[in-house]
Each structure stands twice: as structure tokens, then as C-alpha cells.
Design a protein around this motif. Structure first.
Motif, PDB file in Angstrom:
ATOM      1  N   ALA A   1       4.837  13.132   3.062  1.00 38.90           N
ATOM      2  CA  ALA A   1       3.739  12.175   2.905  1.00 38.90           C
ATOM      3  C   ALA A   1       2.457  12.643   3.565  1.00 38.90           C
ATOM      4  O   ALA A   1       2.455  13.086   4.702  1.00 38.90           O
ATOM      5  N   THR A   2       1.386  12.573   2.805  1.00 38.28           N
ATOM      6  CA  THR A   2       0.048  12.724   3.372  1.00 38.28           C
ATOM      7  C   THR A   2      -0.313  11.361   3.948  1.00 38.28           C
ATOM      8  O   THR A   2       0.346  10.363   3.625  1.00 38.28           O
ATOM      9  N   PRO A   3      -1.360  11.264   4.779  1.00 37.20           N
ATOM     10  CA  PRO A   3      -1.721   9.942   5.320  1.00 37.20           C
ATOM     11  C   PRO A   3      -1.936   8.910   4.221  1.00 37.20           C
ATOM     12  O   PRO A   3      -1.519   7.768   4.349  1.00 37.20           O
ATOM     13  N   ALA A   4      -2.565   9.337   3.111  1.00 34.79           N
ATOM     14  CA  ALA A   4      -2.823   8.387   2.014  1.00 34.79           C
ATOM     15  C   ALA A   4      -1.521   7.915   1.392  1.00 34.79           C
ATOM     16  O   ALA A   4      -1.347   6.734   1.094  1.00 34.79           O
ATOM     17  N   ASP A   5      -0.555   8.858   1.243  1.00 36.93           N
ATOM     18  CA  ASP A   5       0.741   8.486   0.660  1.00 36.93           C
ATOM     19  C   ASP A   5       1.487   7.527   1.570  1.00 36.93           C
ATOM     20  O   ASP A   5       2.154   6.595   1.114  1.00 36.93           O
ATOM     21  N   ALA A   6       1.372   7.801   2.886  1.00 39.47           N
ATOM     22  CA  ALA A   6       2.063   6.928   3.848  1.00 39.47           C
ATOM     23  C   ALA A   6       1.524   5.505   3.723  1.00 39.47           C
ATOM     24  O   ALA A   6       2.292   4.543   3.733  1.00 39.47           O
ATOM     25  N   THR A   7       0.212   5.396   3.581  1.00 33.81           N
ATOM     26  CA  THR A   7      -0.389   4.068   3.414  1.00 33.81           C
ATOM     27  C   THR A   7       0.146   3.409   2.153  1.00 33.81           C
ATOM     28  O   THR A   7       0.484   2.221   2.148  1.00 33.81           O
ATOM     29  N   ALA A   8       0.247   4.204   1.076  1.00 27.81           N
ATOM     30  CA  ALA A   8       0.742   3.658  -0.193  1.00 27.81           C
ATOM     31  C   ALA A   8       2.169   3.168  -0.040  1.00 27.81           C
ATOM     32  O   ALA A   8       2.539   2.118  -0.560  1.00 27.81           O
ATOM     33  N   GLN A   9       2.965   3.950   0.733  1.00 29.28           N
ATOM     34  CA  GLN A   9       4.358   3.551   0.949  1.00 29.28           C
ATOM     35  C   GLN A   9       4.444   2.238   1.716  1.00 29.28           C
ATOM     36  O   GLN A   9       5.226   1.348   1.386  1.00 29.28           O
ATOM     37  N   GLU A  10       3.606   2.140   2.757  1.00 27.33           N
ATOM     38  CA  GLU A  10       3.585   0.902   3.545  1.00 27.33           C
ATOM     39  C   GLU A  10       3.144  -0.269   2.682  1.00 27.33           C
ATOM     40  O   GLU A  10       3.724  -1.348   2.723  1.00 27.33           O
ATOM     41  N   ASP A  11       2.122   0.000   1.879  1.00 29.01           N
ATOM     42  CA  ASP A  11       1.614  -1.055   0.986  1.00 29.01           C
ATOM     43  C   ASP A  11       2.726  -1.556   0.069  1.00 29.01           C
ATOM     44  O   ASP A  11       2.902  -2.754  -0.126  1.00 29.01           O
ATOM     45  N   ALA A  12       3.480  -0.580  -0.475  1.00 28.76           N
ATOM     46  CA  ALA A  12       4.542  -0.950  -1.424  1.00 28.76           C
ATOM     47  C   ALA A  12       5.588  -1.803  -0.732  1.00 28.76           C
ATOM     48  O   ALA A  12       6.082  -2.781  -1.295  1.00 28.76           O
ATOM     49  N   ALA A  13       5.916  -1.418   0.514  1.00 31.02           N
ATOM     50  CA  ALA A  13       6.934  -2.172   1.261  1.00 31.02           C
ATOM     51  C   ALA A  13       6.444  -3.600   1.509  1.00 31.02           C
ATOM     52  O   ALA A  13       7.190  -4.566   1.309  1.00 31.02           O
ATOM     53  N   ILE A  14       5.187  -3.719   1.933  1.00 31.30           N
ATOM     54  CA  ILE A  14       4.629  -5.068   2.210  1.00 31.30           C
ATOM     55  C   ILE A  14       4.613  -5.893   0.932  1.00 31.30           C
ATOM     56  O   ILE A  14       4.978  -7.066   0.902  1.00 31.30           O
ATOM     57  N   ARG A  15       4.214  -5.218  -0.154  1.00 33.99           N
ATOM     58  CA  ARG A  15       4.097  -5.934  -1.425  1.00 33.99           C
ATOM     59  C   ARG A  15       5.471  -6.423  -1.916  1.00 33.99           C
ATOM     60  O   ARG A  15       5.615  -7.566  -2.351  1.00 33.99           O
ATOM     61  N   ASP A  16       6.471  -5.556  -1.785  1.00 33.58           N
ATOM     62  CA  ASP A  16       7.821  -5.964  -2.198  1.00 33.58           C
ATOM     63  C   ASP A  16       8.285  -7.180  -1.412  1.00 33.58           C
ATOM     64  O   ASP A  16       8.858  -8.114  -1.970  1.00 33.58           O
ATOM     65  N   LEU A  17       8.015  -7.118  -0.107  1.00 35.50           N
ATOM     66  CA  LEU A  17       8.424  -8.221   0.766  1.00 35.50           C
ATOM     67  C   LEU A  17       7.714  -9.515   0.361  1.00 35.50           C
ATOM     68  O   LEU A  17       8.327 -10.581   0.257  1.00 35.50           O
ATOM     69  N   LEU A  18       6.406  -9.376   0.107  1.00 28.55           N
ATOM     70  CA  LEU A  18       5.620 -10.560  -0.275  1.00 28.55           C
ATOM     71  C   LEU A  18       6.094 -11.131  -1.607  1.00 28.55           C
ATOM     72  O   LEU A  18       6.214 -12.346  -1.767  1.00 28.55           O
ATOM     73  N   GLN A  19       6.368 -10.209  -2.535  1.00 24.94           N
ATOM     74  CA  GLN A  19       6.812 -10.676  -3.861  1.00 24.94           C
ATOM     75  C   GLN A  19       8.135 -11.420  -3.757  1.00 24.94           C
ATOM     76  O   GLN A  19       8.345 -12.441  -4.393  1.00 24.94           O
ATOM     77  N   LEU A  20       9.007 -10.883  -2.878  1.00 27.26           N
ATOM     78  CA  LEU A  20      10.298 -11.521  -2.670  1.00 27.26           C
ATOM     79  C   LEU A  20      10.118 -12.923  -2.099  1.00 27.26           C
ATOM     80  O   LEU A  20      10.799 -13.868  -2.474  1.00 27.26           O
ATOM     81  N   ARG A  21       9.148 -13.028  -1.192  1.00 21.74           N
ATOM     82  CA  ARG A  21       8.938 -14.293  -0.481  1.00 21.74           C
ATOM     83  C   ARG A  21       8.179 -15.308  -1.346  1.00 21.74           C
ATOM     84  O   ARG A  21       8.357 -16.507  -1.198  1.00 21.74           O
ATOM     85  N   THR A  22       7.303 -14.821  -2.219  1.00 23.41           N
ATOM     86  CA  THR A  22       6.447 -15.757  -2.964  1.00 23.41           C
ATOM     87  C   THR A  22       6.973 -16.052  -4.366  1.00 23.41           C
ATOM     88  O   THR A  22       6.434 -16.902  -5.049  1.00 23.41           O
ATOM     89  N   ARG A  23       8.036 -15.327  -4.785  1.00 23.88           N
ATOM     90  CA  ARG A  23       8.589 -15.607  -6.103  1.00 23.88           C
ATOM     91  C   ARG A  23       9.080 -17.057  -6.137  1.00 23.88           C
ATOM     92  O   ARG A  23       9.712 -17.521  -5.194  1.00 23.88           O
ATOM     93  N   ASN A  24       8.769 -17.742  -7.156  1.00 21.62           N
ATOM     94  CA  ASN A  24       9.172 -19.158  -7.308  1.00 21.62           C
ATOM     95  C   ASN A  24       8.632 -20.067  -6.203  1.00 21.62           C
ATOM     96  O   ASN A  24       9.194 -21.097  -5.909  1.00 21.62           O
ATOM     97  N   LEU A  25       7.560 -19.630  -5.574  1.00 23.01           N
ATOM     98  CA  LEU A  25       7.052 -20.420  -4.449  1.00 23.01           C
ATOM     99  C   LEU A  25       6.151 -21.550  -4.919  1.00 23.01           C
ATOM    100  O   LEU A  25       6.302 -22.697  -4.518  1.00 23.01           O
ATOM    101  N   ALA A  26       5.209 -21.199  -5.795  1.00 21.72           N
ATOM    102  CA  ALA A  26       4.236 -22.202  -6.213  1.00 21.72           C
ATOM    103  C   ALA A  26       4.861 -23.109  -7.261  1.00 21.72           C
ATOM    104  O   ALA A  26       5.376 -22.653  -8.271  1.00 21.72           O
TER     105      ALA A  26
END
Ligand SMILES: [Zn+2]
Length: 417
Positions: A356-381
Motif C-alpha cells: 500500500a502507498t499512503p493513498a491506497d492505505a487511505t482508500a483501504q481505511e475508507d472502504a472499511a469505514i464505509r462497509d461498517l457504516l453500510q452495515l449499520r445504516t442498512r434498513n435504518l431509515a
């Protein structure tokens, strides 16, 4: 002397007979009162110990011993119906309705209960017959209310309109919201039969009944759209703002499509950005995000979501912000997939880079956060019924939980379970 002797003999005899008669009466009274309370108390005891089946058996015994206890029969019938035992409820109420010794009001009461039993059992014709027999008298208004419910179940909207009007004049209660909705139902039927003019007629009547009815302009817009008159469709939909702007999110996708079909993408973006500023999110957020991403690109979508997070923080906006960041990081062809709400391409991009380059690492972190958020917000509203609290992902004009009309606010609520 003879006379006096007779008296002396007769007096104790008369007193003795009187005393015996009193004892007999008393004994009978005690035995009568004693038999009923024992079963009553047994039944009550079972009820208090939450053993309703045994309680019912005990009460049935009381009712069998004393057929005069009509109140108890009514109570049992109502209990059976509430427990879903409609057959037993029908038997109890039928028995009461056909008893010749009952006064008229009690017999009408039994018919009214019977109508509700039949409705619950799905025997709609019989329910209608029972209730129709009560159109005058003390149970008339109540019977008309159940009859209205029955026509709604049957989707007999014309009859429902008549019944609501009758109720309106009999009870002085306002039924304009319901009548307007029945007109909209009739309009939808007409639309399915491709009878546009008939549909328009019903929708105009809906608005005359209830000028605040929002469903009518939505459907009028659909009719105009189907006939290719995009300008008129937009006029109907955007006009909802004058009735109740909180309903605008319901037509957001339609408005965007109409603008796009007209080749006026800029206006679609402008309209959505303006509405987000008025605080109508989160309903508009998805439409605004998708439209922005598609028409203005991921950088603009990310900026819009960042702005939204500052203005009105929500998990949904945060999820969309990370979606936009992933879209920015992803190779260009993946954008369309991300726009559909599919996070796979960005995740692949993140997984593919072990060194991972620094940019890739950020993308990986972003993906992890996004997956977590999607899991948490699915069927929420969810849309929530004001009357019964029934929560639904789709918007309903009539609550599937309590059958009330327009009991859903057009706003979805974010509540963590
Ligand atoms: Zn409800």
C-alpha cells in the motif's frame, strides 16, 4: 271457649308454617346465588392467573347454567373475537341475535357484533348483510363505521365514499381526508385500465374534497408524464411545495427524471441542492447523491455530502460521503457501479494493493469505514405510523398496521435499534 282453644292451637301452626316457608326461600336463594358466584370466581381466578382458556370454560359454564346472563354472552363473544376465535364468537352472537325473548336493542347489539365477527372472519357478504340491517337505531353510526372498514377491505371505493359521506353527516366528523384518498384509489384503478380522463376526474375530485391531499398531484403528474407532457408533470410535482413541502422527497426521483428527459440536468441539480439546504434530508439524500455523482461527478458529490454533514449530521450522510470518497479513488469505469450503491469495485481496488502507498492505505481505511457504516445504516431509515408506530421501508398512504389513512409522515426517522 272453643273459639279460644282453636286460636291457641292455630297460632303456633301459622307461625311454624311461615318460618318453614322463609327457610325454604332462603335456602333456594342461597343455592342460586352460591352456584353462580362459584363459577364466576373460578373464571375470575383463572383470568387473574393468566389462564384465559380455563377462564373461558368457567364462564361458559356460568352462561350455560343461566341463559339470562346476556352481558356475559357479549363479553365472551368479544373475547373470542379478540383472540381470533371468530367461529366461536359467531356462534355466541348468532345465538343472541336469534333469541326471541331479547329486547330489540340487545338483538341489534348482537347483530352489530356479528357483523364485526364476519368481517374478521373474511365473510364479507354476511358482514355487510348484518350491518346493513342496522342503518337506523342506536347502533347505526357504529355499524356504518364498520361498514366503511368493510368497503375498504373489499376495495369498493365508490361504496366507501358513500358510506363516509353518510357518516360525515350523521356524526359531524370530518371524513374529507379519507374520501379524497378513496378518489385517489379510484384514479389508480382507472390508470391501470389506461383511462387517463377518468383518472384525472377522480384526482380533481380528490383535491376538491381535500385541497391538502398530496397523492392527487403526484398521480396527476404521473398521468401527464405518461402522456409525454413533461412540463405539466413537473408543474404538478413542484406544486406540492405549496401544499406541504415535506412531501417533496416522495417525488424527487420523478422530478429529476423529468428534468433529465427535458435535457435540463442543471435545473435538477439546482433544485436538489436548494431542497437539501431547507433541511428536508435525509429523504432527499440518496436522490441528491446519485444525481450529483452522475451529473456533476464524485468530487461534487463528496463536496455536497461534506456540506450536508456540517449542516445536518446523520449516519446516512456520512455513509454517502465515504461512498463519494471511494468513487473519487476508484478507477473511472467503476463510478457507475458505485452510483448504484454497490461498493464492490472500491473494495476490490483496496484489496488489490498489498503494497500500500499512503493513498491506497487511505482508500483501504475508507472502504472499511464505509462497509461498517453500510452495515449499520442498512434498513435504518423507516417511515413510522403516528397512530400505531408501525415502521416501514416504503411510504404508505394507508398504514398496513392500523389501516388509518395518511398516518405516515413523509419523513423517515433514523433510529438505532
Ligand atoms: Zn398505523
Amino acid at each position: 271457649m272453643n273459639f279460644e282453644t282453636w286460636w291457641l292451637l292455630a297460632l303456633p301452626l301459622v307461625f311454624g308454617l311461615g318460618w318453614m316457608a322463609a327457610r325454604l326461600d332462603l335456602r333456594q336463594a342461597i343455592s342460586e346465588q352460591g352456584a353462580l358466584p362459584r363459577s364466576y370466581f373460578k373464571g375470575l381466578n383463572f383470568l387473574l392467573n393468566e389462564q384465559p382458556d380455563k377462564a373461558i370454560d368457567a364462564f361458559i359454564e356460568v352462561a350455560r347454567l343461566d341463559p339470562e346472563t346476556t352481558e356475559l354472552h357479549f363479553a365472551l363473544g368479544a373475547l373470542f373475537r379478540r383472540r381470533g376465535e371468530t367461529e366461536r364468537a359467531i356462534r355466541v352472537h348468532q345465538n343472541l341475535a336469534t333469541r326471541p325473548d331479547l329486547p330489540d336493542t340487545e338483538r341489534e347489539h348482537a347483530l352489530y357484533e356479528l357483523g364485526q365477527d364476519y368481517l374478521r372472519a373474511g365473510l364479507l357478504d354476511r358482514a355487510e348483510d348484518a350491518l346493513r340491517a342496522l342503518m337506523s337505531g342506536p347502533y347505526a353510526a357504529s355499524a356504518k363505521r364498520v361498514l366503511l372498514e368493510l368497503y375498504e377491505v373489499e376495495k369498493e371505493w365508490r361504496k366507501a365514499i358513500d358510506a363516509a359521506r353518510e357518516l360525515q353527516s350523521a356524526t359531524q366528523q370530518d371524513y374529507s381526508v379519507q374520501i379524497a384518498q378513496f378518489c385517489c384509489e379510484l384514479a389508480q384503478d382507472a390508470l391501470q385500465r389506461k383511462q387517463a380522463d377518468e383518472a384525472i376526474g377522480w384526482l380533481e375530485q380528490a383535491l376538491r374534497e381535500n385541497p391538502k391531499n398530496v397523492r392527487a398531484p403526484i398521480l396527476l403528474g404521473d398521468v401527464a408524464m405518461a402522456s409525454g407532457d413533461l412540463g405539466a408533470a413537473l408543474g404538478h410535482w413542484l406544486g406540492i411545495e405549496r401544499q406541504d413541502a415535506s412531501y417533496l422527497p416522495l417525488v424527487a426521483d420523478r422530478v429529476v427524471k423529468a428534468y433529465r428527459d427535458l435535457g435540463e440536468q442543471g435545473k435538477a441539480l439546482e433544485w436538489l441542492r436548494g431542497l437539501l439546504k431547507t433541511g428536508l434530508a435525509p429523504e432527499l439524500l440518496d436522490t441528491a447523491y446519485r444525481t450529483e455523482l452522475e451529473l456533476a461527478g464524485p468530487a461534487a458529490a463528496a463536496a455536497l455530502m461534506r456540506e450536508q454533514l456540517r449542516r445536518q449530521p446523520s449516519l446516512q450522510a456520512l455513509t454517502r460521503y465515504f461512498d463519494a470518497r471511494a468513487a473519487l479513488a476508484a478507477p473511472a469505469p467503476a463510478t457507475a457501479d458505485v452510483a448504484e450503491g454497490n461498493g464492490a469495485p472500491a473494495a476490490d481496488a483496496a484489496n488489490a494493493t498489498a503494497d500500500a502507498t499512503p493513498a491506497d492505505a487511505t482508500a483501504q481505511e475508507d472502504a472499511a469505514i464505509r462497509d461498517l457504516l453500510q452495515l449499520r445504516t442498512r434498513n435504518l431509515a423507516r417511515y413510522t405510523c403516528r397512530e400505531c408506530g408501525f415502521r416501514a421501508r416504503l411510504f404508505y398512504w394507508q398504514c398496513p398496521g392500523c389501516n388509518r389513512w395518511e398516518s405516515y409522515a413523509p419523513r423517515r426517522t433514523e433510529a438505532l435499534g
